[in-house]
Design a protein around this motif. Sequence first.
Motif, mmCIF file in Angstrom:
data_model
loop_
_atom_site.group_PDB
_atom_site.id
_atom_site.type_symbol
_atom_site.label_atom_id
_atom_site.label_comp_id
_atom_site.label_asym_id
_atom_site.label_seq_id
_atom_site.Cartn_x
_atom_site.Cartn_y
_atom_site.Cartn_z
ATOM 1 N N ALA A 154 -5.135 6.311 11.611
ATOM 2 C CA ALA A 154 -6.472 6.657 12.092
ATOM 3 C C ALA A 154 -7.003 7.904 11.398
ATOM 4 O O ALA A 154 -8.203 8.011 11.120
ATOM 5 C CB ALA A 154 -6.434 6.855 13.602
ATOM 6 N N LYS A 155 -6.104 8.855 11.119
ATOM 7 C CA LYS A 155 -6.544 10.056 10.419
ATOM 8 C C LYS A 155 -6.967 9.741 8.992
ATOM 9 O O LYS A 155 -7.951 10.290 8.489
ATOM 10 C CB LYS A 155 -5.426 11.092 10.402
ATOM 11 C CG LYS A 155 -5.127 11.714 11.752
ATOM 12 C CD LYS A 155 -3.985 12.708 11.627
ATOM 13 C CE LYS A 155 -3.634 13.313 12.980
ATOM 14 N NZ LYS A 155 -2.506 14.268 12.896
ATOM 15 N N ALA A 156 -6.212 8.880 8.344
ATOM 16 C CA ALA A 156 -6.512 8.568 6.947
ATOM 17 C C ALA A 156 -7.611 7.532 6.807
ATOM 18 O O ALA A 156 -8.374 7.569 5.840
ATOM 19 C CB ALA A 156 -5.242 8.067 6.241
ATOM 20 N N ARG A 157 -7.734 6.620 7.774
ATOM 21 C CA ARG A 157 -8.707 5.534 7.697
ATOM 22 C C ARG A 157 -9.372 5.356 9.043
ATOM 23 O O ARG A 157 -9.044 4.419 9.782
ATOM 24 C CB ARG A 157 -8.013 4.229 7.304
ATOM 25 C CG ARG A 157 -7.179 4.340 6.052
ATOM 26 C CD ARG A 157 -6.407 3.061 5.819
ATOM 27 N NE ARG A 157 -5.566 3.162 4.645
ATOM 28 C CZ ARG A 157 -4.794 2.191 4.212
ATOM 29 N NH1 ARG A 157 -4.745 1.043 4.862
ATOM 30 N NH2 ARG A 157 -4.048 2.348 3.137
ATOM 31 N N ASP A 202 0.864 -1.182 0.000
ATOM 32 C CA ASP A 202 0.000 0.000 0.000
ATOM 33 C C ASP A 202 0.901 1.234 0.000
ATOM 34 O O ASP A 202 1.617 1.489 0.979
ATOM 35 C CB ASP A 202 -0.912 -0.021 1.226
ATOM 36 C CG ASP A 202 -1.972 1.068 1.186
ATOM 37 O OD1 ASP A 202 -1.666 2.182 0.721
ATOM 38 O OD2 ASP A 202 -3.101 0.803 1.627
ATOM 39 N N ARG A 203 0.847 1.998 -1.097
ATOM 40 C CA ARG A 203 1.763 3.135 -1.216
ATOM 41 C C ARG A 203 1.511 4.177 -0.129
ATOM 42 O O ARG A 203 2.459 4.710 0.465
ATOM 43 C CB ARG A 203 1.601 3.777 -2.597
ATOM 44 C CG ARG A 203 2.602 4.887 -2.872
ATOM 45 C CD ARG A 203 2.389 5.498 -4.226
ATOM 46 N NE ARG A 203 1.056 6.064 -4.354
ATOM 47 C CZ ARG A 203 0.642 6.791 -5.383
ATOM 48 N NH1 ARG A 203 1.468 7.015 -6.387
ATOM 49 N NH2 ARG A 203 -0.583 7.271 -5.443
ATOM 50 N N ASP A 204 0.261 4.485 0.167
ATOM 51 C CA ASP A 204 -0.038 5.480 1.200
ATOM 52 C C ASP A 204 0.407 4.998 2.581
ATOM 53 O O ASP A 204 1.006 5.761 3.355
ATOM 54 C CB ASP A 204 -1.535 5.789 1.210
ATOM 55 C CG ASP A 204 -1.996 6.428 -0.094
ATOM 56 O OD1 ASP A 204 -1.151 7.076 -0.762
ATOM 57 O OD2 ASP A 204 -3.176 6.271 -0.452
ATOM 58 N N LEU A 205 0.117 3.739 2.887
ATOM 59 C CA LEU A 205 0.529 3.201 4.178
ATOM 60 C C LEU A 205 2.051 3.136 4.269
ATOM 61 O O LEU A 205 2.633 3.373 5.338
ATOM 62 C CB LEU A 205 -0.086 1.812 4.366
ATOM 63 C CG LEU A 205 0.110 1.149 5.724
ATOM 64 C CD1 LEU A 205 -0.504 1.995 6.831
ATOM 65 C CD2 LEU A 205 -0.512 -0.241 5.725
ATOM 66 N N VAL A 214 -3.913 -2.325 14.225
ATOM 67 C CA VAL A 214 -4.490 -1.046 13.804
ATOM 68 C C VAL A 214 -5.593 -1.386 12.811
ATOM 69 O O VAL A 214 -5.342 -1.641 11.638
ATOM 70 C CB VAL A 214 -3.430 -0.129 13.158
ATOM 71 C CG1 VAL A 214 -4.079 1.181 12.709
ATOM 72 C CG2 VAL A 214 -2.304 0.164 14.123
ATOM 73 N N GLY A 215 -6.832 -1.431 13.306
ATOM 74 C CA GLY A 215 -7.930 -1.891 12.475
ATOM 75 C C GLY A 215 -7.751 -3.357 12.142
ATOM 76 O O GLY A 215 -7.525 -4.193 13.026
ATOM 77 N N ASP A 216 -7.792 -3.711 10.834
ATOM 78 C CA ASP A 216 -7.583 -5.093 10.414
ATOM 79 C C ASP A 216 -6.137 -5.384 10.073
ATOM 80 O O ASP A 216 -5.803 -6.472 9.592
ATOM 81 C CB ASP A 216 -8.470 -5.417 9.216
ATOM 82 C CG ASP A 216 -8.125 -4.551 8.006
ATOM 83 O OD1 ASP A 216 -7.393 -3.552 8.176
ATOM 84 O OD2 ASP A 216 -8.606 -4.857 6.902
ATOM 85 N N PHE A 248 4.928 3.027 17.249
ATOM 86 C CA PHE A 248 3.630 2.404 16.938
ATOM 87 C C PHE A 248 2.503 3.416 17.049
ATOM 88 O O PHE A 248 1.623 3.491 16.171
ATOM 89 C CB PHE A 248 3.400 1.219 17.894
ATOM 90 C CG PHE A 248 2.046 0.592 17.760
ATOM 91 C CD1 PHE A 248 1.799 -0.367 16.794
ATOM 92 C CD2 PHE A 248 0.998 0.971 18.589
ATOM 93 C CE1 PHE A 248 0.549 -0.935 16.665
ATOM 94 C CE2 PHE A 248 -0.247 0.405 18.466
ATOM 95 C CZ PHE A 248 -0.481 -0.561 17.504
ATOM 96 N N GLN A 249 2.507 4.192 18.123
ATOM 97 C CA GLN A 249 1.452 5.180 18.315
ATOM 98 C C GLN A 249 1.460 6.243 17.218
ATOM 99 O O GLN A 249 0.410 6.699 16.757
ATOM 100 C CB GLN A 249 1.606 5.849 19.693
ATOM 101 C CG GLN A 249 1.511 4.905 20.875
ATOM 102 C CD GLN A 249 0.084 4.472 21.154
ATOM 103 O OE1 GLN A 249 -0.849 4.875 20.467
ATOM 104 N NE2 GLN A 249 -0.084 3.636 22.167
ATOM 105 N N ASP A 250 2.661 6.626 16.798
ATOM 106 C CA ASP A 250 2.774 7.617 15.724
ATOM 107 C C ASP A 250 2.148 7.092 14.438
ATOM 108 O O ASP A 250 1.349 7.779 13.779
ATOM 109 C CB ASP A 250 4.249 7.951 15.520
ATOM 110 C CG ASP A 250 4.459 9.137 14.579
ATOM 111 O OD1 ASP A 250 3.483 9.593 13.956
ATOM 112 O OD2 ASP A 250 5.611 9.586 14.448
ATOM 113 N N LEU A 251 2.506 5.859 14.063
ATOM 114 C CA LEU A 251 1.938 5.281 12.846
ATOM 115 C C LEU A 251 0.438 5.081 12.977
ATOM 116 O O LEU A 251 -0.322 5.368 12.044
ATOM 117 C CB LEU A 251 2.625 3.944 12.545
ATOM 118 C CG LEU A 251 2.061 3.173 11.348
ATOM 119 C CD1 LEU A 251 2.239 3.967 10.060
ATOM 120 C CD2 LEU A 251 2.726 1.813 11.224
ATOM 121 N N ALA A 252 0.006 4.598 14.140
ATOM 122 C CA ALA A 252 -1.423 4.365 14.331
ATOM 123 C C ALA A 252 -2.215 5.658 14.237
ATOM 124 O O ALA A 252 -3.332 5.675 13.703
ATOM 125 C CB ALA A 252 -1.658 3.689 15.678
#
Length: 690
Positions: free
Chosen positions: A548-551, A398-401, A514-516, A540-544
Amino acid sequence: MVAEPMTTQPGRDWIDLSRPPARPPERPGASAPSRVSAVGRGLVTGLDQIRTGAARAGSAIAGHLHPAMSVAAAPLRRVAPAWQDAAGRVGAHPLASRVAGAARRAGALPWGRALVLAGLGALGGAAVFLGWCAATLPPLGGTQPTPRTITVQAEDGTPVARRGLVQGQLLPLEAVAPAMRQAFLAAQDPWFEDEYRLDAGGIAAVVGRSFRDTISDGPRSGGPRLTQRLVRHDLIGAAPGDARSLADRVREAILVLWLSARESDGQILARALGLASFGPGLTGIDAAARILFGKEAAALGTAEAAYLAGLSLNPDLRPDRDVAAIRTLGHAVLDGMVMRGTLSAAEAAEASRTLDGLSPAGTTPVTRSGVPDLVLAAAADRLGPEPPREAVLRTTLDRDLQAMAEKAVERRLDAAGRGAARAGLLVLGPDGGVRAVVAGGAPLGPTPEARRAASASLRHLDRDGRPVYDRLVAGPMPAAERRRALLTLLASLARPPEGADDPASRDGMFVGPVGDLLVGISLSGTTTENGAGDGPEALFQDLAAQVAKARPAPVAEAREAARETGSTARSVGRLAWQSPDERPAATPSLRGVPRVIDTGRLRLDGQSVRLAGVEGQGGAFAREFRQYLRRREVTCQPAGGADLYRCRTGDQDLSEVVLFNGAGRAAAGAPPELQAAEANAKARKAGLWQ
């Protein structure tokens, strides 16, 4: 006893064997002999016709085979002068006269003539074998492979990596940068320019080296080592460690002798640079300079030359994957250049600093992780035995992720002060496919877990414009199995690169949902104020938070994912702000003396607590926040999320305190009082707003 005289029958004389008997004249009455003579004449005529036809057919066949035989014999004709010269030198050697004398003496002994004939037959067979080897020599220009390109894409079709076969042009030595020439010699043969004589001893040395399986790297008094490597690896195509036939060893000796006798050192060096391998499928300094650094071979700098020369020592390494290992080889090349006197110590130190930050074009965290190469290996059976001219592999990346993961890692490494810090990150989808990856050390190896993840990551395959494989839907992987696979892959991804010292300070690993998605973090070589574990969790919290903002995901989905994985991490999806009446009654309040992770997160009662409405900062702001709290008791009330709280010490709201002092930014959707505290800090130019 008296011998009786021999007599003959009456009317018969002895036959004179010196000439054929005269044909008796034919008599008119001899009808049967006439018929026999006619039959004989017809048989002779038929045999003559058969011989004539065979001669014509042989001439026709020879005419057709002559061009092919001329081409096959061309290498033999080229090496004939060198062989004549070598034969003359061998014949003039005293040992040759001794051998001839021994042969004459052996011929005078009983059975000696038979032994000499057997020896001559063996020599004749050896000569035929040598002639066949000489006639089947490989071309001196090397084989020209068909260009091939394989593109690995992300889920949206964005190219991630390219693999294939590329061969550059043979350049004259003047078209290659002097630094590249010296670096290549320092890597391949530091003693190449030593004086060397191709006498009987030199010829014997070449033949002896050709029959050895390894090429010595130690010093020697002359000897065409670079020429031998050129012939063995680049012309004949024998990889190090491969079994070689007797014919290959003989061809190697022939070519080494021919090149040593007919070409200068500069011509041999130019040929070696033009045929050397600089990674799988990348041949020649011309192609390596253009593809890896985007410049001509004449414009290469010292650090770039050391990188390429180090890569030529181990061409199995991928230039955009094994960057750390190639840099280690490049540093050894710089030391060799200093040893040869072509580089000063100061120049080597400057080039070494440049080399530490050097990466070829197209190098990304994805290529350094080794995932594209694992996906190619997983697709090998579908590509078929014959490599395609063009192929496209689409993966689950996933390019965005991936961009979010790279930014989060960059921020964490910047906060840690870089140095020897390494951060690895891996995100697996529900089916076990790789959605994002950042290498924290060495690339992934072909372990069973890595091959399984690569197979799950392959979604679509085109071969020469024709779809070969399409996997639009993949079944979910059991949660426990996915967690075990991620931990195994993360441990492999976080191991230190080859040749690097493993830092003594380690923060460890953190795994959570983080979600699924299942996210794994590894952090090494950093020192945190609040103990081990805060660094990986902070990443981890930074990435999450970015995810969360994007999805944004529902609370129930995040909690269910946390329950399935059994992770100690809490769901970190950003939730809408809620009033106390809407707060879940089952979530208890927390009380105690906290530990500061950053200005937006605390660790209280063994769990991570996020201050509602704050995007925290680390570094000096975190230290000041820690000093402010000291050993104060804090009470935290849930604010709508599993780890989202409004915390107070006495009458002070900690979220408002952080924003009022400019130690953090207001999160999206923060309440009005927190936005007012941030506006006050901006007006006073406090903290971040200076």
